[in-house]
Enzyme design. Structure first.
Site, PDB file in Angstrom:
ATOM      1  N   GLU A   1      80.911  72.743   7.201  1.00 13.08           N
ATOM      2  CA  GLU A   1      81.341  73.274   5.918  1.00 13.08           C
ATOM      3  C   GLU A   1      82.535  72.462   5.431  1.00 13.08           C
ATOM      4  O   GLU A   1      83.519  72.326   6.132  1.00 13.08           O
ATOM      5  CB  GLU A   1      81.755  74.741   6.097  1.00 13.08           C
ATOM      6  CG  GLU A   1      82.300  75.355   4.847  1.00 13.08           C
ATOM      7  CD  GLU A   1      82.665  76.820   5.040  1.00 13.08           C
ATOM      8  OE1 GLU A   1      81.859  77.567   5.609  1.00 13.08           O
ATOM      9  OE2 GLU A   1      83.762  77.187   4.622  1.00 13.08           O
TER      10      GLU A   1
ATOM     11  N   HIS B   1      78.426  80.141  -0.650  1.00  8.79           N
ATOM     12  CA  HIS B   1      78.950  81.503  -0.806  1.00  8.79           C
ATOM     13  C   HIS B   1      79.018  81.912  -2.270  1.00  8.79           C
ATOM     14  O   HIS B   1      79.284  83.048  -2.587  1.00  8.79           O
ATOM     15  CB  HIS B   1      80.340  81.610  -0.171  1.00  8.79           C
ATOM     16  CG  HIS B   1      80.323  81.230   1.274  1.00  8.79           C
ATOM     17  ND1 HIS B   1      80.484  79.927   1.693  1.00  8.79           N
ATOM     18  CD2 HIS B   1      80.112  81.961   2.389  1.00  8.79           C
ATOM     19  CE1 HIS B   1      80.391  79.878   3.015  1.00  8.79           C
ATOM     20  NE2 HIS B   1      80.162  81.092   3.456  1.00  8.79           N
TER      21      HIS B   1
ATOM     22  N   CYS C   1      76.060  75.736   4.374  1.00 12.11           N
ATOM     23  CA  CYS C   1      75.594  76.738   5.335  1.00 12.11           C
ATOM     24  C   CYS C   1      74.184  77.172   4.924  1.00 12.11           C
ATOM     25  O   CYS C   1      73.612  76.613   3.986  1.00 12.11           O
ATOM     26  CB  CYS C   1      76.566  77.924   5.378  1.00 12.11           C
ATOM     27  SG  CYS C   1      76.337  78.987   6.834  1.00 12.11           S
TER      28      CYS C   1
HETATM   29  N1  GLN Z   1      70.672  78.363  10.626  1.00 15.40           N
HETATM   30  C1  GLN Z   1      71.466  79.430  10.112  1.00 15.40           C
HETATM   31  C2  GLN Z   1      71.130  79.673   8.656  1.00 15.40           C
HETATM   32  O1  GLN Z   1      70.790  78.733   7.990  1.00 15.40           O
HETATM   33  C3  GLN Z   1      72.926  79.114  10.225  1.00 15.40           C
HETATM   34  C4  GLN Z   1      73.776  80.247   9.734  1.00 15.40           C
HETATM   35  C5  GLN Z   1      75.250  80.023   9.944  1.00 15.40           C
HETATM   36  O2  GLN Z   1      75.702  78.948  10.210  1.00 15.40           O
HETATM   37  N2  GLN Z   1      76.022  81.062   9.833  1.00 15.40           N
HETATM   38  O3  GLN Z   1      71.214  80.782   8.168  1.00 15.40           O
HETATM   39 ZN    ZN Z   2      77.033  78.024   8.650  1.00 11.49          ZN
END
Ligand code: GLN
Ligand code: ZN
Length: 754
Positions: free
Chosen positions: A668, A697, A729
């Site tokens: 991130e 987010h 993410c």
């Molecule tokens: N592979 C998970 C997703 O894509 C990773 C989630 C995370 O890093 N919190 O949801």
């Molecule tokens: Zn993540």
């Protein structure tokens, strides 16, 4: 000898607070109704605590107890000071950016949130400026003091101490917050006076910062503060928890306070030293029941250890749980579906109160008086220790046969990278995503129906395959380079694996507050972990069968599984972690055998396991990295290992991350404007990296230029042959429309860069 607790969960045994908060925010109930729910929860809690010599007051909060303290001290950020509405509205504005029934213009930016020490509880960070003024507002705590008295409990107000309050806050203008000490102390003095006037005999002042590394300036601040706080009308219990005091011990016992609480679970090794240094005038509270975990206390073992101490300290001894019970679930008795045997080994908050009661009675009146309770507890402890459900000789044997070579890849990254380059023929700046796609209400309802047995396995699999097919089609249309299956079948990245591993048990109501109205229900590791059968292989194989592009297998890593679970307390954490690592390793090798050539092992929570003291980081990082290596590094050079971490702060652990030796890491970065990449100026990260180019987010769609710009910043530090382009993410909380637009722009950005 006295009994007390430092705090109790505030969410209610059935998350009554959460539902009331959320209804209030939606405008479905009034502030008065919310306030009544709060009052009911407090009453329920206090009724359970009547047997205590001291029950906490002020541990309840409508959002966060640190934010409560900010309001008590009158430290409300300027941006919320002149907003309309009642105090509760102002409170929620800082907590979450808006109050109930706000329209767009009324929203302000919420206070920053961060982890409360090494727990999974998040508090709202106090904000400081050079000109911050404090103005005491003791209303909340005074009212609750009166309320508790009506219920007939012996109240002990609880507040966050001045040094901890300053230490965990943040300067917003580059000033030095320690300069505020002399401005904050008078407010605390006034508060203590008022508490005394309102009949409090003791006040509990929480200073958990004493278990962290403090420089001499901050140690001195303790002296300064407590010399001024000490006063004849109210006695101070200085509470520390979550670890040992070590170099702060001398400071702690030299303060002019009347009692000190230490964590005698995590800090059991320090108890004797504390007793030796404790001034005759000071009372000692020992936190002997684990407030951070859900296991029954071994009462006989505890008494064997505690009885001589009790004899020595006499009426100077207090006993309590190690820390506030905020960090454990409320009521085990609600669990009707849980395996009875495993349940008999557990203890949630209400049972921990019972344990405290038994220990207190045994200490006061002798063990005979609680013989039945002690016998039962002894038997359960024995059952647990000997249970074949806990001990799996096969797992223990496999662990013994782990050899160092199993932690390493066959070749160096340089060599692997060449092999992989020839095999995958990916373009420069390859694009991918982190794993999950939007979890639509349809997906969630299908999963729920399957769980409830309303649809059978065949039709469940059918429906999930439709989702996978859809995800693959979309990714091909978008032109992404490395695809994912979308994780539609997963509720949660840890729970999903827990459900497919032996050694795990799940609760229905084992909720713990994470922040505000958000609660988590960590799965419970009770025994040796093993993988009875393959978990993800069929899904990944199916997904790969739909495309000629590489399909990433998607797993959660051992450290993250460990850090987001309640972990058994009868063997060291690193052993549990290695057991999980072996199970994941089997899964990795099965994926490889099934033709999945790229495998991502998420370590989202690696950082969360870092000990409070930096001096202990090395140990943790060593075994955590080794567990990851054990899970990942059994594959051939041709298989590409990815990992993912979702935080933007890893400058201080970058060397350990490099040691994991994943071929590709995605991280991130977007929210910090790639600032985080500064670390690569000093540390040359050896493998490939995908710095997240947009913030998942937020529903905002990032522009092509924005992402190109970020990647150009990255390319200054990392050679472009080693850069990937991806969001920061997983996308499961997003909707499809913004996901499609964002990914389209992302692919376009990669094209521009190429
Ligand atoms: N592979 C998970 C997703 O894509 C990773 C989630 C995370 O890093 N919190 O949801
Ligand atoms: Zn993540």
């Amino acid at each position: 000898m006295k009994t007390h607790i430092l705090g109790f969960p505030r969410i209610g045994s059935k998350r009554e607070l959460k539902f009331a908060q959320e209804s209030f925010w939606k405008g479905e109930i009034t502030a008065d109704e919310l306030i009544i729910t709060g009052k009911q929860i407090r009453a329920t809690n206090w009724n359970l605590q009547k047997f205590l010599d001291f029950a906490p007051v002020g541990d309840f909060s409508f959002y966060d107890h640190v934010l409560d303290m900010s309001f008590t001290l009158g430290n409300v950020p300027e941006r919320a000071q002149n907003t309309k509405g009642a105090e509760l509205d102002r409170f929620f504005r800082i907590a979450r950016g808006r109050s109930a029934k706000d329209n767009e213009e009324d929203t302000i930016h919420a206070g920053e949130m961060t982890k409360w020490f090494d727990t999974n509880y998040h508090y709202i960070v106090p904000e400081f400026k050079a000109d911050t003024k404090f103005a005491l507002n003791p209303q909340r705590i005074i009212e609750q003091l009166a309320e508790s008295r009506e219920l007939g409990v012996n109240a002990k107000p609880v507040i966050v101490g001045p040094i901890t309050y300053l230490a965990i806050g943040k300067e917003k203008d580059g000033s030095d917050k320690s300069d505020l000490l002399q401005r904050i102390i008078p407010e605390y003095q006034k508060l203590l006076d008022i508490l005394a006037e309102n009949g409090a005999e003791w006040v509990q002042i929480d200073e958990p910062v004493l278990v962290t590394e403090l420089d001499s300036k901050w140690q001195d601040m303790f002296q300064t503060a407590y010399e001024q706080l000490s006063q004849p009308n109210i006695k101070i219990l200085l509470a520390t928890y979550f670890g040992t005091l070590q170099e702060n011990l001398a400071t702690a016992v030299s303060l002019p306070v009347d009692a000190i609480h230490i964590d005698a679970v995590r800090g059991i090794s320090e108890v004797k030293t504390v007793m030796n240094l404790l001034p005759e005038t000071m009372q000692l509270s020992l936190g002997v029941i684990d407030g951070r975990n859900i296991w029954k206390t071994d009462l006989t073992g505890l008494l064997n250890w505690l009885e001589p101490i009790a004899k020595q300290l006499g009426d100077r001894l207090w006993i309590a749980p190690s820390c506030s019970l905020l960090h454990v679930p409320v009521d085990l008795d609600l669990e009707e579906k849980m395996d009875e045997e495993i349940k008999s080994w557990l203890s949630f908050a209400t049972h921990k109160l019972e344990e405290l009661k038994v220990v207190a009675r045994a200490l006061k009146d002798g063990r005979d008086i609680v013989k039945a309770e002690l016998n039962e507890n002894y038997q359960l402890m024995l059952n647990r220790r000997k249970s074949m459900r806990v001990n799996n000789p096969d797992v223990q044997r496999s662990l013994l046969s782990v050899l160092p070579y199993m932690l390493r890849r066959e070749s160096t990254y340089e060599k692997r990278a060449q092999v992989q380059k020839n095999k995958f023929k990916l373009p420069l700046y390859p694009t991918t995503t982190i794993g999950s796609f939007p979890q639509t209400s349809e997906i969630r309802s299908t999963r729920l129906k399957f769980k409830k047995g309303e649809i059978d396995n065949t039709s469940y699999v059918q429906k999930m395959k439709v989702e996978i097919k859809n995800a693959v089609k979309i990714q091909e249309e978008l032109g992404l380079d490395v695809l994912v299956h979308g994780e539609a079948e997963r509720n949660d990245m840890v729970e999903y694996f827990g459900e497919h591993l032996d050694g795990y048990v799940f609760s229905e109501f084992g909720w713990v507050q994470s922040y505000g109205s958000r609660c988590v229900k960590p799965p419970i590791i009770f025994g040796d972990i093993s993988r009875p059968k393959p978990i993800t292989i069929e899904w990944s194989k199916y997904a790969q069968s739909l495309t000629n592009k590489p399909m990433k297998g998607m797993l959660t890593g051992p450290v993250t599984i460990l850090n987001w679970s309640f972990v058994r307390d009868d063997i060291p954490r690193f052993v549990v972690c290695n057991q999980i690592a072996l199970a994941i390793r089997e899964e990795v090798l099965d994926l490889e055998k099934a033709g999945i050539d790229i495998i991502q092992i998420d370590e989202a929570a690696l950082r969360e396991g870092l000990p409070l003291r930096k001096s202990e980081w090395g140990d943790y990082l060593k075994w955590a990295v080794e567990a990851f290596q054990l899970s990942a590094n059994g594959v051939s050079d041709e298989t590409q290992i990815h990992t993912h971490m979702c935080y933007s702060e890893f400058n201080d652990i970058i060397a350990a991350i490099a040691d994991m030796d994943a071929d590709v890491i995605t991280i991130e970065t977007s929210r910090s404007d790639m600032e985080l990449l500064d670390v690569f100026d000093e540390f040359s990260y050896p493998n490939e990296i995908g710095p997240g180019v947009y913030d998942i987010h937020s529903p905002n769609v990032p522009s092509v230029d924005y992402m190109v710009n970020l990647m150009e910043k990255a390319a200054v530090r990392i050679p472009e042959e080693r850069l990937w382009v991806n969001p920061d993410c997983g996308l499961k909380t997003r909707g499809w429309p913004e996901t499609l637009s964002s990914l389209r722009n992302m692919v376009e950005a990669a094209n521009c860069l190429r």
